[in-house]
Design a protein around this motif. Structure first.
Motif, short mmCIF file in Angstrom:
data_model
loop_
_atom_site.label_atom_id
_atom_site.label_comp_id
_atom_site.label_asym_id
_atom_site.label_seq_id
_atom_site.Cartn_x
_atom_site.Cartn_y
_atom_site.Cartn_z
N ILE A 24 -78.92 33.27 -66.58
CA ILE A 24 -77.79 32.84 -67.40
C ILE A 24 -78.13 31.53 -68.11
CG2 ILE A 24 -75.39 32.03 -67.33
CD1 ILE A 24 -74.97 34.01 -64.96
N LEU A 25 -78.72 30.59 -67.38
CA LEU A 25 -79.11 29.32 -67.99
C LEU A 25 -80.13 29.53 -69.11
CD1 LEU A 25 -79.45 27.05 -64.83
CD2 LEU A 25 -77.65 26.99 -66.57
N ASN A 26 -81.10 30.40 -68.88
CA ASN A 26 -82.10 30.69 -69.92
C ASN A 26 -81.45 31.28 -71.16
OD1 ASN A 26 -84.62 29.85 -68.85
ND2 ASN A 26 -84.56 31.56 -67.42
N TYR A 27 -80.49 32.15 -70.98
CA TYR A 27 -79.80 32.75 -72.11
C TYR A 27 -79.14 31.68 -72.98
CZ TYR A 27 -76.35 35.26 -74.86
OH TYR A 27 -75.58 35.73 -75.89
N PHE A 28 -78.40 30.78 -72.34
CA PHE A 28 -77.70 29.75 -73.10
C PHE A 28 -78.65 28.70 -73.66
CE2 PHE A 28 -74.02 31.58 -70.97
CZ PHE A 28 -73.17 31.70 -72.06
N ALA A 29 -79.73 28.41 -72.96
CA ALA A 29 -80.71 27.45 -73.47
C ALA A 29 -81.38 27.98 -74.74
CB ALA A 29 -81.75 27.15 -72.41
N ASP A 30 -81.55 29.29 -74.82
CA ASP A 30 -82.20 29.91 -75.99
C ASP A 30 -81.21 30.25 -77.10
OD1 ASP A 30 -84.62 29.74 -74.67
OD2 ASP A 30 -84.58 31.82 -73.97
N SER A 31 -79.92 30.12 -76.85
CA SER A 31 -78.90 30.48 -77.85
C SER A 31 -78.59 29.29 -78.75
CB SER A 31 -77.61 30.91 -77.15
OG SER A 31 -77.83 32.08 -76.40
N ASP A 32 -78.42 29.58 -80.02
CA ASP A 32 -78.07 28.55 -80.98
C ASP A 32 -76.59 28.69 -81.30
OD1 ASP A 32 -78.00 26.63 -82.96
OD2 ASP A 32 -78.80 27.96 -84.49
N GLY A 33 -75.75 28.09 -80.48
CA GLY A 33 -74.32 28.15 -80.73
C GLY A 33 -73.56 28.74 -79.56
N TYR A 34 -72.29 28.99 -79.81
CA TYR A 34 -71.40 29.53 -78.79
C TYR A 34 -71.60 31.03 -78.63
CZ TYR A 34 -68.78 25.19 -78.44
OH TYR A 34 -68.41 23.89 -78.20
N ARG A 35 -71.52 31.49 -77.38
CA ARG A 35 -71.66 32.92 -77.07
C ARG A 35 -70.56 33.32 -76.10
NH1 ARG A 35 -73.98 32.69 -81.06
NH2 ARG A 35 -76.19 32.66 -81.38
N THR A 36 -70.20 34.59 -76.15
CA THR A 36 -69.15 35.11 -75.27
C THR A 36 -69.76 35.66 -73.99
OG1 THR A 36 -69.26 37.35 -76.15
CG2 THR A 36 -67.78 35.80 -77.27
N ALA A 37 -68.88 35.94 -73.03
CA ALA A 37 -69.32 36.60 -71.80
C ALA A 37 -69.89 37.97 -72.12
CB ALA A 37 -68.15 36.72 -70.82
N LYS A 38 -69.31 38.66 -73.11
CA LYS A 38 -69.82 39.97 -73.51
C LYS A 38 -71.24 39.88 -74.04
CE LYS A 38 -65.24 41.58 -74.85
NZ LYS A 38 -64.38 41.87 -76.00
N ASP A 39 -71.53 38.84 -74.83
CA ASP A 39 -72.89 38.63 -75.33
C ASP A 39 -73.87 38.45 -74.17
OD1 ASP A 39 -71.95 38.61 -77.99
OD2 ASP A 39 -71.69 36.43 -77.98
N LEU A 40 -73.46 37.66 -73.20
CA LEU A 40 -74.30 37.41 -72.03
C LEU A 40 -74.54 38.70 -71.24
CD1 LEU A 40 -75.78 35.62 -69.97
CD2 LEU A 40 -73.53 35.10 -68.98
N ILE A 41 -73.49 39.47 -71.05
CA ILE A 41 -73.61 40.73 -70.29
C ILE A 41 -74.59 41.68 -70.99
CG2 ILE A 41 -72.34 42.80 -69.60
CD1 ILE A 41 -69.94 40.82 -69.02
N LYS A 42 -74.49 41.80 -72.31
CA LYS A 42 -75.42 42.66 -73.06
C LYS A 42 -76.86 42.21 -72.84
CE LYS A 42 -72.28 43.82 -76.80
NZ LYS A 42 -71.95 43.58 -78.22
N PHE A 43 -77.08 40.90 -72.88
CA PHE A 43 -78.42 40.35 -72.65
C PHE A 43 -78.91 40.67 -71.24
CE2 PHE A 43 -80.80 36.79 -70.79
CZ PHE A 43 -81.95 36.83 -71.56
N LEU A 44 -78.07 40.44 -70.25
CA LEU A 44 -78.48 40.67 -68.86
C LEU A 44 -78.69 42.15 -68.55
CD1 LEU A 44 -76.25 38.05 -67.02
CD2 LEU A 44 -78.71 37.91 -67.47
#
Length: 135
Positions: A24-44
């Protein structure tokens, strides 16, 4: 905030840095901007199809509570991004893609004069619109 600072903050608050939490931390560290829980779930789900929605939401709220993630609301949905802790600033947030741009101007000098007899505990200033790419 970088991943190592976030992991240290988790540990300081008595939480373990599990593999899923690091993902989860890696996802947000690599994201440029705000992301939703749905975006995170798709990534995971690309990495591991056994993603628990409860685990995701619990960790997002934990990260927000301890100061790793900051939140905003866009289009009626909560969005998250890695906390910017190095200097005071505000954000322009794209309503379409969620990307952010730092704004160095802070309106608090004027607000403080207008509320001279009030005790201010904090503030949040955001500007919403469309970034050049999404226009």
């Amino acid at each position: 905030m970088n991943i190592n600072e976030a992991i240290d903050l988790l540990k300081e608050n008595g939480y373990k840095a599990t593999g899923k939490r690091k993902d989860i931390l890696n996802y947000f560290a690599d994201s440029d901007g705000y992301r939703t829980a749905k975006d995170l779930i798709k990534f995971l789900e690309k990495k591991d199809d056994a993603v628990s929605f409860d685990t995701i939401y619990r960790n997002l709220h934990l990260y927000n509570e301890v100061g790793i993630l900051e939140t905003t609301e866009l289009n009626g949905e909560k969005h998250f991004r890695m906390n910017c802790t190095h200097h005071h600033h505000h954000h322009f947030i794209c309503n379409k893609c969620g990307k952010t741009k730092e704004i160095e101007v802070c309106p608090m000098d004027e607000v403080t004069r207008s509320l001279a007899n009030y005790e201010i505990d904090g503030h949040k200033f955001e500007i919403y619109g469309l970034c050049p790419t999404c226009q």
